[in-house]
Design an enzyme around this catalytic site. Structure first.
Site, PDB file in Angstrom:
ATOM      1  CG  ASP A   1      53.678  55.477  94.974  1.00 20.35           C
ATOM      2  OD1 ASP A   1      52.874  56.253  95.534  1.00 20.35           O
ATOM      3  OD2 ASP A   1      53.349  54.723  94.033  1.00 20.35           O
TER       4      ASP A   1
ATOM      5  CE1 TYR B   1      63.788  76.384  85.096  1.00 25.98           C
ATOM      6  CE2 TYR B   1      64.248  76.294  82.745  1.00 25.98           C
ATOM      7  CZ  TYR B   1      63.435  76.003  83.815  1.00 25.98           C
ATOM      8  OH  TYR B   1      62.259  75.329  83.623  1.00 25.98           O
TER       9      TYR B   1
ATOM     10  CG  HIS C   1      60.526  73.619  92.003  1.00 21.29           C
ATOM     11  ND1 HIS C   1      60.598  72.639  91.055  1.00 21.29           N
ATOM     12  CD2 HIS C   1      59.714  73.158  92.974  1.00 21.29           C
ATOM     13  CE1 HIS C   1      59.848  71.618  91.418  1.00 21.29           C
ATOM     14  NE2 HIS C   1      59.302  71.910  92.582  1.00 21.29           N
TER      15      HIS C   1
HETATM   16  O1  CA2 Z   1      62.228  75.659  88.348  1.00 14.76           O
HETATM   17  C1  CA2 Z   1      62.638  74.506  88.457  1.00 14.76           C
HETATM   18  O2  CA2 Z   1      63.644  74.205  89.117  1.00 14.76           O
HETATM   19  C2  CA2 Z   1      61.937  73.377  87.695  1.00 14.76           C
HETATM   20  O3  CA2 Z   1      61.934  72.227  88.537  1.00 14.76           O
HETATM   21  C3  CA2 Z   1      62.755  73.142  86.453  1.00 14.76           C
HETATM   22  C4  CA2 Z   1      62.127  72.099  85.529  1.00 14.76           C
HETATM   23  C5  CA2 Z   1      60.671  72.423  85.247  1.00 14.76           C
HETATM   24  O4  CA2 Z   1      60.085  71.358  84.507  1.00 14.76           O
HETATM   25  C6  CA2 Z   1      59.882  72.641  86.513  1.00 14.76           C
HETATM   26  O5  CA2 Z   1      58.565  73.015  86.161  1.00 14.76           O
HETATM   27  C7  CA2 Z   1      60.503  73.731  87.364  1.00 14.76           C
HETATM   28  C8  CA2 Z   1      62.852  72.055  84.179  1.00 14.76           C
HETATM   29  C9  CA2 Z   1      64.303  71.800  84.289  1.00 14.76           C
HETATM   30  C10 CA2 Z   1      64.903  72.004  82.937  1.00 14.76           C
HETATM   31  O6  CA2 Z   1      66.151  72.568  83.122  1.00 14.76           O
HETATM   32  C11 CA2 Z   1      66.695  73.287  82.111  1.00 14.76           C
HETATM   33  C12 CA2 Z   1      67.786  74.033  82.439  1.00 14.76           C
HETATM   34  C13 CA2 Z   1      68.375  74.788  81.486  1.00 14.76           C
HETATM   35  C14 CA2 Z   1      67.911  74.780  80.197  1.00 14.76           C
HETATM   36  C15 CA2 Z   1      66.815  74.026  79.862  1.00 14.76           C
HETATM   37  C16 CA2 Z   1      66.198  73.254  80.825  1.00 14.76           C
END
Ligand code: CA2
Length: 146
Positions: A88, A24, A101
């Site tokens: 919904d 991320y 994302h």
């Molecule tokens: O890529 C994305 O933005 C996601 O929406 C992020 C979600 C994941 O479940 C999707 O599949 C893709 C997860 C967000 C978790 O965010 C974190 C950020 C930093 C550290 C840990 C988790």
């Protein structure tokens, strides 16, 4: 007065920049908010930028966006893969919805390939890190009618 662009982020995105930087990146959600603010203000739009870990709160904000927003950018995070209730709620909106994302879920584990958001979105932006939010706000501003 033009209506604002709403940018809503779902669960665990408050941890952005603190964990899993290899997926991320190192930017925090506050950093991402500043990028979105700059994009919206370049179009003369105000921005509402919020994050929640609660599915119910996210749905309340979608209902609010239905009345108040010119367009909605949503990174529903894990709820995008699980929430029929969110699907919904989004389906009731008569405004542009951008499914956003940071990573590219299609290139990750198979459980991330299913989305309850993308079928009810105007479009999807994924895989560009914080730039996904910037591009989503750009699209939201250009699609917004009100
Ligand atoms: O890529 C994305 O933005 C996601 O929406 C992020 C979600 C994941 O479940 C999707 O599949 C893709 C997860 C967000 C978790 O965010 C974190 C950020 C930093 C550290 C840990 C988790």
């Amino acid at each position: 007065m033009p209506k604002p662009i709403y940018v809503l982020s779902g669960p665990n995105l408050n941890l952005l920049g603190e964990r899993e930087p290899e997926i991320y990146g190192r930017a925090t959600l506050a950093d991402v908010g500043r990028l979105c603010e700059a994009r919206a203000s370049a179009h003369g739009r105000a921005l509402v930028f919020r994050q929640t870990n609660s599915e119910g709160e996210l749905i309340e904000w979608v209902h609010e966006a239905r009345r108040e927003a010119a367009a909605l950018v949503i990174n529903a995070a894990g709820y995008g893969h699980t929430s029929v209730a969110l699907h919904d709620a989004l389906k009731t909106l008569a405004l542009p919805v951008i499914d956003c994302h940071l990573s590219n879920p299609a290139a990750r584990e198979s459980f991330r390939h299913a989305s309850y958001v993308s079928p009810v979105a105007s479009g999807v932006v994924s895989g560009f890190g914080p730039m996904s939010y910037e591009l989503s706000v750009e699209a939201a501003c250009r699609l917004a009618a009100d």
